[in-house]
Design a protein around this motif. Structure first.
Motif, short mmCIF file in Angstrom:
data_model
loop_
_atom_site.label_atom_id
_atom_site.label_comp_id
_atom_site.label_asym_id
_atom_site.label_seq_id
_atom_site.Cartn_x
_atom_site.Cartn_y
_atom_site.Cartn_z
N THR A 11 23.53 4.72 -0.92
CA THR A 11 22.22 4.99 -0.32
C THR A 11 21.08 4.61 -1.26
N ILE A 12 21.21 4.98 -2.53
CA ILE A 12 20.17 4.65 -3.51
C ILE A 12 20.09 3.13 -3.71
N PHE A 13 21.23 2.46 -3.70
CA PHE A 13 21.23 1.01 -3.80
C PHE A 13 20.47 0.40 -2.62
N TRP A 14 20.72 0.91 -1.42
CA TRP A 14 20.03 0.41 -0.23
C TRP A 14 18.52 0.62 -0.37
N LEU A 15 18.13 1.78 -0.85
CA LEU A 15 16.70 2.07 -1.02
C LEU A 15 16.07 1.14 -2.05
N ASN A 16 16.79 0.85 -3.12
CA ASN A 16 16.27 -0.07 -4.13
C ASN A 16 16.02 -1.45 -3.54
N ALA A 17 17.01 -1.98 -2.82
CA ALA A 17 16.86 -3.32 -2.25
C ALA A 17 15.83 -3.33 -1.12
N ALA A 18 15.82 -2.29 -0.29
CA ALA A 18 14.90 -2.23 0.84
C ALA A 18 13.45 -2.07 0.38
N SER A 19 13.23 -1.33 -0.71
CA SER A 19 11.86 -1.11 -1.19
C SER A 19 11.19 -2.42 -1.59
N VAL A 20 11.99 -3.39 -2.04
CA VAL A 20 11.44 -4.69 -2.41
C VAL A 20 10.90 -5.40 -1.16
N ILE A 21 11.70 -5.44 -0.10
CA ILE A 21 11.30 -6.16 1.11
C ILE A 21 10.15 -5.44 1.81
N ILE A 22 10.24 -4.12 1.90
CA ILE A 22 9.15 -3.35 2.53
C ILE A 22 7.86 -3.53 1.74
N GLY A 23 7.99 -3.54 0.41
CA GLY A 23 6.81 -3.74 -0.44
C GLY A 23 6.16 -5.10 -0.20
N TYR A 24 6.96 -6.14 -0.06
CA TYR A 24 6.41 -7.47 0.23
C TYR A 24 5.62 -7.44 1.53
N GLY A 25 6.17 -6.80 2.56
CA GLY A 25 5.50 -6.76 3.84
C GLY A 25 4.19 -6.00 3.78
N LEU A 26 4.20 -4.85 3.12
CA LEU A 26 2.98 -4.04 3.03
C LEU A 26 1.88 -4.75 2.25
N ILE A 27 2.25 -5.35 1.13
CA ILE A 27 1.25 -6.02 0.29
C ILE A 27 0.69 -7.25 1.01
N THR A 28 1.55 -7.99 1.70
CA THR A 28 1.08 -9.15 2.45
C THR A 28 0.13 -8.73 3.57
N TYR A 29 0.44 -7.60 4.19
CA TYR A 29 -0.35 -7.16 5.35
C TYR A 29 -1.68 -6.52 4.95
N VAL A 30 -1.69 -5.70 3.91
CA VAL A 30 -2.91 -4.96 3.55
C VAL A 30 -3.53 -5.42 2.24
N GLY A 31 -2.89 -6.35 1.54
CA GLY A 31 -3.42 -6.83 0.27
C GLY A 31 -2.85 -6.08 -0.92
N ASN A 32 -3.38 -6.33 -2.10
CA ASN A 32 -2.85 -5.77 -3.34
C ASN A 32 -3.24 -4.32 -3.58
N LEU A 33 -3.89 -3.71 -2.62
CA LEU A 33 -4.30 -2.31 -2.78
C LEU A 33 -3.11 -1.40 -3.02
N LEU A 34 -1.98 -1.70 -2.37
CA LEU A 34 -0.79 -0.86 -2.50
C LEU A 34 0.15 -1.33 -3.61
N LEU A 35 -0.23 -2.38 -4.34
CA LEU A 35 0.66 -2.93 -5.37
C LEU A 35 1.05 -1.89 -6.43
#
Length: 404
Positions: A11-35
């Motif tokens: 589960t933790i491995f899944w969260l580690n890998a998923a957080s990367v992809i979700i982070g890319y989407g959020l930063i692309t959508y709203v900008g570097n504010l959430l970086l």
């Protein structure tokens, strides 16, 4: 694996890998504010994963602890940064490689101590299908550009991210459908998402994903043993329908990229920035031959034409660490996995080519990069000797049943 088994480390491995992809989407959508917040979250998941593995596994006997070649590489990579001109910067960057790579080493040590190879294959296929299905879902919900033959204007992810996600989703989905029994809801959801992923793949403009798709077709035709031979040309023929459609549109991503590729082949450095950057580094090494042994320091780009790097994971290691370390890296994460993959794993799994081809066109060496986790995870998996220490009761992937 027993039905319904829950594993905190998986589960933790899944969260580690998923957080990367979700982070890319959020930063692309709203900008570097959430970086900054995204970096904290990813670091937190990584720290939790490392601490749990150290507590529950590392200090207990395991056969993986004998595989010192992986840990030796970690040590050498750290030492290579001492040759960098900007030592503090190189050290700060190399931590973003060493920490997540150490986590993957420990995680696979744990998997090997608890599960059979076929079960580990399920964990990887299942995890990365869900993770790289996230951009496919975002495209369906937010982009809704079905009908466009070139994804010129996208919001949630960049077009290359859509291309990489689609090829990973398509191949992991195929691996799951051919090898494992899954719940009915997941089966039909996968079937629904596959045409969308195939469309996104062709419209994305990602040439590395297209090349991976074509090469995988050869594995599917001549190596895969999960389908009768007569059905394979039929399935490949179905994928050619959208291909013909895209090539027939001069404004499509496929047509435009084909034209660009022809220009780059003809003009070479004049049309290819990556080739220009690489040749500049080669000329530097020719002037100072000792750099072939020491490297210029991993992630040190001082004096280069492009101060952000080579956009090539293999060049990053070769120019950063020297030829000896590069050969070790190449053996552990390309040559050995490729040998076992083509000899054995290719009979069952298709997810291989994107993970060795895309890093040639983009840097995926740090834990926050788009393909870091699947790249190193699958290379660790395919690097496992499929016949070594095999139990007397042999199993095949189709015998691993997952219903929850």
């Amino acid at each position: 694996m027993n039905k319904g088994t829950k594993d905190i480390h998986v589960t933790i491995f899944w969260l580690n890998a998923a957080s990367v992809i979700i982070g890319y989407g959020l930063i692309t959508y709203v900008g570097n504010l959430l970086l900054p917040i995204n970096k904290i979250i990813k670091s937190l998941f990584l720290a939790i994963g490392l601490l749990l593995l150290l507590r529950d596994f590392y200090f207990t006997p395991s056969r993986f602890q004998k595989k010192n070649s992986y840990w030796a590489l970690i040590y050498i990579l750290i030492m290579s940064s001492l040759f960098a001109n900007n030592l503090s910067f190189a050290l700060s960057r190399i931590i973003t490689l060493v920490a997540p790579l150490s986590y993957i080493f420990l995680f696979f040590a744990y998997l090997q101590s608890k599960y059979q190879k076929e079960q580990i294959g399920w964990q990887l296929s299942s995890s990365f299908q869900l993770i790289y299905g996230i951009p496919i879902l975002m495209f369906i919900v937010f982009e809704r550009q079905f009908g466009a033959t070139d994804l010129k204007s996208v919001q949630a992810f960049y077009r290359n991210h859509y291309g990489w996600s689609s090829i990973i989703f398509l191949l992991t989905s195929t691996d799951i459908l051919l090898n494992y029994k899954i719940p009915r809801w997941r089966f039909w959801l996968t079937i629904v998402f596959i045409p969308a992923a195939l469309y996104i793949l062709f419209a994305s403009g990602s040439r590395s994903s297209w090349l991976s798709f074509v090469l995988t077709g050869g594995i599917f035709l001549f190596r895969s043993q999960r389908l009768p031979i007569w059905s394979k040309p039929l399935l490949i023929g179905l994928t050619l329908i959208p291909l013909v459609y895209f090539l027939g549109d001069p404004n499509s991503a496929l047509y435009q990229r084909w034209q660009k590729t022809q220009r780059q082949i003809e003009l070479r450095e004049e049309a290819s920035d990556r080739l220009l950057w690489a040749n500049a580094a080669f000329r530097e090494f020719e002037r100072e031959p000792t750099l072939w042994l020491t490297g210029r320091g991993l992630f040190d780009y001082k004096g280069l034409i492009n101060q952000s790097g080579f956009h090539n994971s293999y060049y990053e290691v070769m120019f950063g660490t020297g030829i000896l370390v590069f050969c070790s890296f190449l053996y552990l994460f390309l040559l050995r996995p490729a040998y076992f993959y083509f000899r054995y794993y290719s009979k069952y799994f298709l997810t291989f080519f994107p993970l060795v081809i895309i890093p040639f066109f983009e840097s995926n060496l740090t834990g926050g990069q788009f393909l870091f986790f699947p790249w190193f995870s699958y290379m660790m998996y395919y690097g496992m000797n499929p016949v070594k220490k095999e139990s007397k009761r042999r199993t095949t992937p189709t015998q691993i049943v997952k219903t929850n």
